[in-house]
Design a protein around this motif. Structure first.
Motif, mmCIF file in Angstrom:
data_model
loop_
_atom_site.group_PDB
_atom_site.id
_atom_site.type_symbol
_atom_site.label_atom_id
_atom_site.label_comp_id
_atom_site.label_asym_id
_atom_site.label_seq_id
_atom_site.Cartn_x
_atom_site.Cartn_y
_atom_site.Cartn_z
ATOM 1 N N LEU A 36 -21.744 7.215 -37.572
ATOM 2 C CA LEU A 36 -21.392 8.393 -36.789
ATOM 3 C C LEU A 36 -22.357 9.513 -37.114
ATOM 4 O O LEU A 36 -22.765 9.672 -38.264
ATOM 5 C CB LEU A 36 -19.972 8.869 -37.137
ATOM 6 N N THR A 37 -22.675 10.296 -36.117
ATOM 7 C CA THR A 37 -23.513 11.475 -36.312
ATOM 8 C C THR A 37 -22.916 12.607 -35.498
ATOM 9 O O THR A 37 -22.467 12.407 -34.366
ATOM 10 C CB THR A 37 -24.958 11.216 -35.840
ATOM 11 N N VAL A 38 -22.897 13.793 -36.078
ATOM 12 C CA VAL A 38 -22.421 14.977 -35.356
ATOM 13 C C VAL A 38 -23.324 16.151 -35.709
ATOM 14 O O VAL A 38 -23.793 16.272 -36.839
ATOM 15 C CB VAL A 38 -20.942 15.289 -35.693
ATOM 16 N N ASP A 39 -23.564 16.993 -34.724
ATOM 17 C CA ASP A 39 -24.343 18.208 -34.921
ATOM 18 C C ASP A 39 -23.407 19.382 -34.727
ATOM 19 O O ASP A 39 -22.945 19.644 -33.626
ATOM 20 C CB ASP A 39 -25.494 18.277 -33.915
ATOM 21 N N LYS A 40 -23.089 20.061 -35.816
ATOM 22 C CA LYS A 40 -22.211 21.229 -35.764
ATOM 23 C C LYS A 40 -23.052 22.463 -36.037
ATOM 24 O O LYS A 40 -23.349 22.772 -37.181
ATOM 25 C CB LYS A 40 -21.079 21.108 -36.765
ATOM 26 N N VAL A 44 -26.555 18.728 -38.996
ATOM 27 C CA VAL A 44 -26.303 17.345 -38.620
ATOM 28 C C VAL A 44 -25.663 16.617 -39.801
ATOM 29 O O VAL A 44 -26.160 16.664 -40.918
ATOM 30 C CB VAL A 44 -27.622 16.650 -38.207
ATOM 31 N N ARG A 45 -24.526 15.974 -39.527
ATOM 32 C CA ARG A 45 -23.844 15.164 -40.538
ATOM 33 C C ARG A 45 -23.796 13.737 -40.036
ATOM 34 O O ARG A 45 -23.582 13.495 -38.861
ATOM 35 C CB ARG A 45 -22.413 15.655 -40.762
ATOM 36 N N THR A 46 -23.958 12.799 -40.943
ATOM 37 C CA THR A 46 -23.864 11.392 -40.578
ATOM 38 C C THR A 46 -22.965 10.665 -41.568
ATOM 39 O O THR A 46 -22.789 11.090 -42.712
ATOM 40 C CB THR A 46 -25.246 10.701 -40.567
ATOM 41 N N ASP A 99 -13.145 17.496 -30.468
ATOM 42 C CA ASP A 99 -13.523 18.385 -31.561
ATOM 43 C C ASP A 99 -12.757 19.701 -31.566
ATOM 44 O O ASP A 99 -12.367 20.180 -32.634
ATOM 45 C CB ASP A 99 -15.024 18.657 -31.525
ATOM 46 N N PHE A 116 -15.047 13.538 -38.059
ATOM 47 C CA PHE A 116 -15.776 13.247 -36.831
ATOM 48 C C PHE A 116 -14.733 13.078 -35.741
ATOM 49 O O PHE A 116 -13.838 12.244 -35.872
ATOM 50 C CB PHE A 116 -16.588 11.957 -36.952
ATOM 51 N N GLN A 118 -13.459 11.777 -32.287
ATOM 52 C CA GLN A 118 -13.751 10.696 -31.347
ATOM 53 C C GLN A 118 -12.727 10.771 -30.218
ATOM 54 O O GLN A 118 -11.522 10.709 -30.475
ATOM 55 C CB GLN A 118 -13.623 9.330 -32.036
#
Length: 155
Positions: A36-40, A44-46, A99, A116, A118
């Protein structure tokens, strides 16, 4: 060290079909492969099961689920207790929740577990077909050593 994967799946049905409930992962199985990857806001967190480093906690939840609401504070306490231990990882993954609602719930309840959001069941379905919350413990080798269904059990 053991990895803990929490998946929201047993206590609350939340739009689950009333058909047969399928457990896709059992103790002794390898944790499914996903990332999973998210850009807040530019950060960027993975998270990837290919990079398990020790005890890891993966949480599948929905903030409208009463059982998840009961267990999330306990899981947050577990996270705060272990987050500085070498190799420890914990991540919460929402099941069918975006989110905005997850972020609002996290803020209102002072939760610090990395999450994360989903909006589907893509990752959840790798583990089970219904019921939340669900907790999977596994080691750095990716082998599931313990499963908690419906209720998070610290011991």
């Amino acid at each position: 060290m053991t990895a803990l994967l929490l998946l929201s799946a047993v206590g609350c049905s939340l739009n689950d079909d009333e058909e047969e409930q399928t457990e896709r992962i059992k103790v002794g199985d390898r944790v499914p492969s996903f990332s999973l990857t998210v850009d807040k806001g530019g950060q960027v967190r993975t998270f990837s099961t290919a990079k398990l480093t020790g005890e890891t906690v993966i949480v599948f939840f929905n903030t409208t689920c009463p059982d998840c609401q009961r267990d999330l504070p306990l899981l947050n306490d577990y996270y705060l207790k272990h987050k500085d231990e070498e190799g420890f990882q914990m991540v919460a993954i929402s099941r069918e929740e975006g989110d905005a609602s997850v972020a609002a719930y996290w803020e209102a309840n002072h939760l610090q577990i990395p999450y994360f959001a989903q909006t589907d069941r893509r990752i959840y379905n790798l583990f089970a077909t219904s019921i939340i919350p669900r907790v999977y413990f596994c080691g750095a080798d990716g082998i599931v050593t313990r499963i908690c269904i419906e209720k998070f059990d610290v011991e």
